[in-house]
Scaffold this active site. Structure first.
Site: not given
Ligand code: MSP
Length: 481
Positions: A297, A18, A146, A21, A300, A127, A143, A124
């Protein structure tokens, strides 16, 4: 000439690349091009992180054998890197047999700092991280990166004694022997280090089957972060090469590029592993901000990603590199929106630079202005100490701003000097003005080369060719004002 080793984080292959990255790759690429243009030998590592539960689960839900799933996604990352115009010298997959073998050898060398203990606490999956009670309470059990609840684990794990190395890591960070950029993150890291417990470095195989087996204990699998962090040295052939130039010429790394979310692994666990192996610490940990979409943020796990290939296709690679290297701040979080992307392309790339090249080349061609030779990169760097200072501090978006100011100053000079009318009254002065404008533009083009190599090369070619000819527009898809 010196040798420089640059690394990027290796993304998980639990999905396709994405926009976020792209940042690691682009930053490392700019620095790699900068160092190479100064005559240094650069080794530039990238790769993919392929073990762990979240990848295994994704493969299962895609109904694919995990080997096939990881290979397909790893290839997509490899292609993505190429499409960004990024040329690493090395690409590692953590499922490579050589890497797996070397991680086991590394484990054996860590053994005097490892002990077994029962773990009961939070984890998590996103992570791949163990969570302290304090973090659990601070984040209300969910989290923040996420948006998934932490899960409870109760299992036997092996631990790495971070406590053996805390004072050394602290001293290295405080003295900048291990330099953390940006500076303000240094204090965050020191606080995390002070509170850091020993870290678990294994998971029972019954809970994590997709990973590297712990040597001597087939019931346990090596924790993904120990596996993944080791890539930075296994790619150099460590430990077999520990006394040979293949390793010693490049380790310690000059700069390791990572996102701010994973700085803690690189500033605590990674130095502890290196110290336990009696290896020097990397010189710089460069932690960049995040690409945000509507303030969140892009990730994915959150499902708010934008397909980078769609962004690349809209205006081509220079536009992509331009936006993500200049408008995404090197250290702070920055938003991506299509509106901002369109505006940057049309008003800045196409207008400030594309039109300038067109205008100047047309004037030179009409008035038979002789080509000008381009200065070399090292020459231009010496003449622009502010640029080199920003590049050396790894403040790339600021260095890019510096180059853009140069481009704008050439635009201003052309408007002020009006060579098209000067040439009618004083042809010699008109040609001199055009030649000096070309020289200034070439200087900007050379400084641009680490950021927009393709565009820089095109500009240099136009004005240094035997005869200057007006080119096809550099940025043809621009909207007409
Ligand atoms: N596999 C680990 C890294 C192991 S390194 C030994 C990992 N993978 S990741 O796929 O989640 O992230 C890979 C890199 O992309 C990290 O540097 C991360 O910070 C970066 N980014 C992921 N999402 C991002 C944004 N939205 N914006 C900018 N960079 C981000 O962590």
């Amino acid at each position: 000439m010196s040798k420089k080793y640059l690394t990027t984080a290796i993304p998980y292959v639990n999905g396709t690349p994405h926009l976020g990255h792209a940042i690691d790759y682009l930053l490392a690429d700019v620095y790699s091009r900068y160092e190479s243009a100064l005559g240094n030998e650069v080794k530039f590592q990238t790769g993919t992180d392929e073990h762990g539960n979240k990848i295994f689960e994704k493969a299962k839900s895609a109904n694919l054998p995990v080997e096939e799933y990881t290979k397909t996604n790893s290839d997509l990352f490899r292609d993505f890197i190429k499409k960004l115009g990024v040329s690493p010298t090395d690409f590692i997959r953590t499922t490579d047999a050589a890497h797996k073998h070397r991680v086991q050898l590394i484990w054996q060398r860590l053994e005097q700092h490892i002990y077994a203990k029962d773990y009961e606490g939070w984890y998590c999956n996103g992570c791949e991280n163990f969570i302290t009670e304090k973090e659990y309470a601070d984040n209300n059990g969910v989290c923040p990166d996420h948006q998934t609840p932490y899960i409870k684990l109760s299992e036997k794990n092996y631990y790495l004694k971070i406590s053996d190395f805390k004072p050394k890591i602290k001293a290295a960070i405080e003295s900048d022997e291990l330099k953390i950029l940006p500076e303000f993150r240094k204090h965050e890291v020191l606080k995390l280090l002070a509170d850091s417990p020993d870290v678990s470095i294994s998971r029972p195989k019954k809970n994590l089957s997709w990973g590297i087996e712990v040597p001597g204990d087939p019931s346990q699998v090596i924790y993904v972060w120990l596996d993944a962090l080791s890539n930075y040295i296994t790619i150099l052939g460590y430990p077999e090469t520990e006394h040979s130039p293949e390793f010693t010429d490049f380790w310690p790394a000059a700069v390791q590029f990572v996102g701010k979310d994973i700085l803690r692994f690189h500033a605590i666990i990674w130095p502890a592993i290196l110290l336990a192996l009696n290896l020097p610490l990397p010189r710089v940990l460069h932690s960049h901000g995040h690409v945000l979409l509507n303030g969140a943020k892009m990730s994915k796990s959150l499902g708010n990603t934008i397909d980078p290939l769609e962004v690349l296709e809209k205006y081509g690679l220079p536009a992509f590199r331009y936006y993500f290297l200049r408008h995404i701040d090197t250290f702070a979080d920055s938003d991506f929106t299509w509106e901002k992307y369109d505006a940057a392309y049309n008003n800045e790339l196409a207008n400030d630079l594309g039109n300038l090249v067109q205008r100047l080349a047309t004037l030179c061609s009409k008035n038979s202005v002789a080509p000008v030779s381009a200065p070399s990169f090292p020459e231009v760097v010496i003449e622009n100490p502010d640029y080199s200072a920003l590049m050396e501090k790894l403040e790339f978006s600021n260095a890019f701003d510096y180059v853009w100011e140069k481009v704008k100053s050439v635009n201003k000079k052309i408007d002020d000097e009006k060579p098209w009318s000067l040439i009618k009254t004083d042809p010699a002065a008109g040609v001199a003005s055009l030649s000096s404008l070309v020289a200034s533009l070439l200087e900007a083009a050379v400084l641009l080369s680490p950021f927009l190599p393709e565009t820089s090369e095109k500009i240099i070619k136009i004005f240094t060719a035997e005869k200057i000819v007006a080119p096809e527009p550099l940025f043809p898809k621009a909207l007409k004002a």
